[in-house]
Design a protein around this motif. Structure first.
Motif, short mmCIF file in Angstrom:
data_model
loop_
_atom_site.label_atom_id
_atom_site.label_comp_id
_atom_site.label_asym_id
_atom_site.label_seq_id
_atom_site.Cartn_x
_atom_site.Cartn_y
_atom_site.Cartn_z
N ILE A 270 22.85 38.30 47.08
CA ILE A 270 23.78 37.97 48.16
C ILE A 270 24.83 36.97 47.69
O ILE A 270 26.03 37.16 47.88
CB ILE A 270 23.02 37.43 49.38
N ASP A 271 24.38 35.88 47.05
CA ASP A 271 25.32 34.85 46.63
C ASP A 271 26.23 35.33 45.51
O ASP A 271 27.42 35.02 45.49
CB ASP A 271 24.57 33.59 46.19
N PHE A 272 25.69 36.12 44.57
CA PHE A 272 26.54 36.62 43.51
C PHE A 272 27.54 37.63 44.05
O PHE A 272 28.70 37.66 43.64
CB PHE A 272 25.70 37.25 42.40
N GLY A 273 27.10 38.45 45.01
CA GLY A 273 28.03 39.38 45.65
C GLY A 273 29.15 38.65 46.36
O GLY A 273 30.32 39.04 46.29
N SER A 274 28.79 37.55 47.04
CA SER A 274 29.81 36.75 47.73
C SER A 274 30.77 36.12 46.73
O SER A 274 31.97 36.02 46.98
CB SER A 274 29.14 35.66 48.56
N THR A 275 30.24 35.69 45.58
CA THR A 275 31.10 35.11 44.55
C THR A 275 32.08 36.15 44.01
O THR A 275 33.26 35.85 43.77
CB THR A 275 30.25 34.53 43.40
N ALA A 276 31.61 37.38 43.81
CA ALA A 276 32.50 38.45 43.35
C ALA A 276 33.62 38.70 44.36
O ALA A 276 34.78 38.86 43.98
CB ALA A 276 31.69 39.73 43.13
N HIS A 277 33.26 38.71 45.66
CA HIS A 277 34.28 38.86 46.70
C HIS A 277 35.24 37.68 46.70
O HIS A 277 36.44 37.84 46.91
CB HIS A 277 33.62 39.01 48.07
N PHE A 278 34.67 36.48 46.50
CA PHE A 278 35.51 35.29 46.45
C PHE A 278 36.57 35.41 45.35
O PHE A 278 37.75 35.12 45.56
CB PHE A 278 34.64 34.05 46.23
N LEU A 279 36.15 35.82 44.17
CA LEU A 279 37.10 35.95 43.06
C LEU A 279 38.19 36.97 43.37
O LEU A 279 39.37 36.76 43.08
CB LEU A 279 36.36 36.33 41.79
N VAL A 325 28.81 40.14 32.23
CA VAL A 325 30.07 40.44 32.91
C VAL A 325 31.12 39.37 32.65
O VAL A 325 32.31 39.65 32.53
CB VAL A 325 29.82 40.60 34.43
N PHE A 326 30.67 38.09 32.59
CA PHE A 326 31.59 36.97 32.38
C PHE A 326 31.24 36.24 31.08
O PHE A 326 30.86 35.07 31.10
CB PHE A 326 31.50 35.98 33.55
N PRO A 327 31.36 36.90 29.93
CA PRO A 327 30.88 36.31 28.68
C PRO A 327 31.55 34.99 28.30
O PRO A 327 30.91 34.13 27.69
CB PRO A 327 31.16 37.40 27.64
N SER A 328 32.81 34.83 28.64
CA SER A 328 33.52 33.60 28.27
C SER A 328 33.84 32.73 29.47
O SER A 328 34.52 31.70 29.32
CB SER A 328 34.82 33.95 27.53
#
Length: 399
Positions: A270-279, A325-328
């Protein structure tokens, strides 16, 4: 036909509100004792002080002997040093020239700890990062932009009693014809090196003020916070922004004011999904605003995994995916789920403020390792934005 359960009217809601207020008052009576102010009880022995200052114990003793530093406080019975406060350590840094301040022509770091999702650890990161940087001698300003005022409370102010939204928060500055500078709202705190602009529930009204002004003034109003920060930035190395967990006018103003972003994101679906939407929303929104008010670039944007639990296989799997997904873009450091943080927060405190036997537990030591690692990594990112620190970073093998 009878309802299976009784209905709830406004009177019932008022009664619920009154009962909730009673509970809050009891908690505040315990945590904000009348006539007391929060103080910092940290004390450092000469060995620790020498490490913090970047000089030897002998150099400190010599400076005390020849008058460059005052005589240390001593126990009258044992004649041994009683320890140094953080203010005294900073005075030593001043004498030895080891204060890590940015040069006058280096840009201050205006770092927003931002995520539109609540409960991801924003205020925890802001308060601990501010104190970590202050322990190292940086001049830090914390601006609480969230009407929930968690950061304000942790820094020792009762938002409902000690803070007036018409005088002490960002609210007057956001209003049409408000003060020309943010100096009116700056408060010294019990932490040497940390100033605070507090918040309380009244700051929520600024959202409505912003909406009305946006209709009249287009996007220029969203740069109001950035302009205010420019009026106080000369006195600080780092300005930390704690925005509300919502995509509102204040959050957009924070994104426009910041020159660096730290995004806390717990590794759960849930939180990671929300972070993806945030970005995604952040990128689209800033692009639209930029078309009218000019684009804003960031020195760095990093994602910090928070509330990580190594015992949960889902957390481990999602964290592995985040790294892929976000290596750097991920911080190497992780803020793990810790009872030490929960216990400190319950007493409106931080892990860095704990003293005595409670600091000798394995739980505390592990938590300090996590927090210190985050502090070091963010400090390095900040220093990379300051040309005056580049030679030192090269000497340290960072650049």
């Amino acid at each position: 036909m009878d309802l299976p359960i009784p209905g709830v009217d406004l009177d019932d809601l008022d009664r619920l509100s009154t009962r909730a207020s009673t509970v809050i008052e009891r908690l505040r009576d315990r945590l904000y004792a009348p006539g007391t102010e929060k103080t910092l009880d940290l004390s450092f022995n000469v060995r620790t002080a020498a490490d913090m200052v970047g000089r030897t114990e002998k150099a400190i003793r010599d400076a005390e002997a020849d008058g460059r530093l005052p005589e240390p406080d001593k126990d009258p019975t044992t004649n041994r040093r009683t320890g140094y406060s953080l203010s005294q350590v900073n005075a030593m840094r001043g004498v030895f020239g080891t204060l890590p301040h940015r040069a006058a022509d280096d840009p201050p770091c205006v770092l927003a700890v931002q995520n539109f999702k609540g409960g991801v650890g924003k205020s925890t990161v802001v308060t601990h990062l501010a104190q970590n940087l202050a322990l190292k001698g940086y001049r830090v300003c914390v601006i609480d932009c969230d009407s929930q005022a968690s950061t304000t409370a942790i820094f020792g102010l009762n938002p409902d009693v000690d803070v007036d939204e018409t005088e002490d928060t960002l609210y007057p500055f956001f209003r049409h014809g408000g003060p020309p500078s943010l100096h009116y709202a700056l408060r010294a705190t019990y932490w040497p090196g940390i100033a605070l602009i507090p918040a309380n529930l009244g700051l929520y009204d600024a959202e409505y003020e912003f909406a009305a002004r946006m209709a009249r003034e287009q996007t220029l109003v969203l740069d109001r916070l950035r302009e205010g920060i420019e009026t106080i930035q000369d006195g600080f190395d780092v300005i930390l922004l704690d925005p509300p967990p919502a995509l509102g006018m204040i959050s957009l103003s924070v994104l426009r004011a910041a020159n660096a972003l730290l995004i806390p994101a717990p590794p759960n679906n849930i939180d990671f999904g929300s972070t993806a939407h945030f970005l995604k929303m952040m990128g689209a929104t800033l692009a639209e605003i930029g078309r009218h008010g000019g684009t804003r670039d960031y020195s760095f944007v990093k994602i910090l995994a928070t509330k990580m639990n190594d015992q949960k296989s889902a957390h481990v799997a999602i964290k592995r995916m985040m790294d892929t997904v976000f290596p750097s873009d991920m911080l190497t450091a992780i803020l793990k789920d810790s009872a030490e943080i929960d216990n400190a927060t319950a007493n409106l405190s931080t892990v860095y403020e704990l003293t005595g036997p409670q600091t000798r537990t394995e739980t505390h030591k592990r938590c300090r390792v996590y927090l210190d690692a985050i502090g070091r990594e963010v400090e390095t990112l900040i220093r990379k934005t300051w040309p005056s620190h580049h030679a030192g970073l090269r000497k340290e093998g960072v650049l």
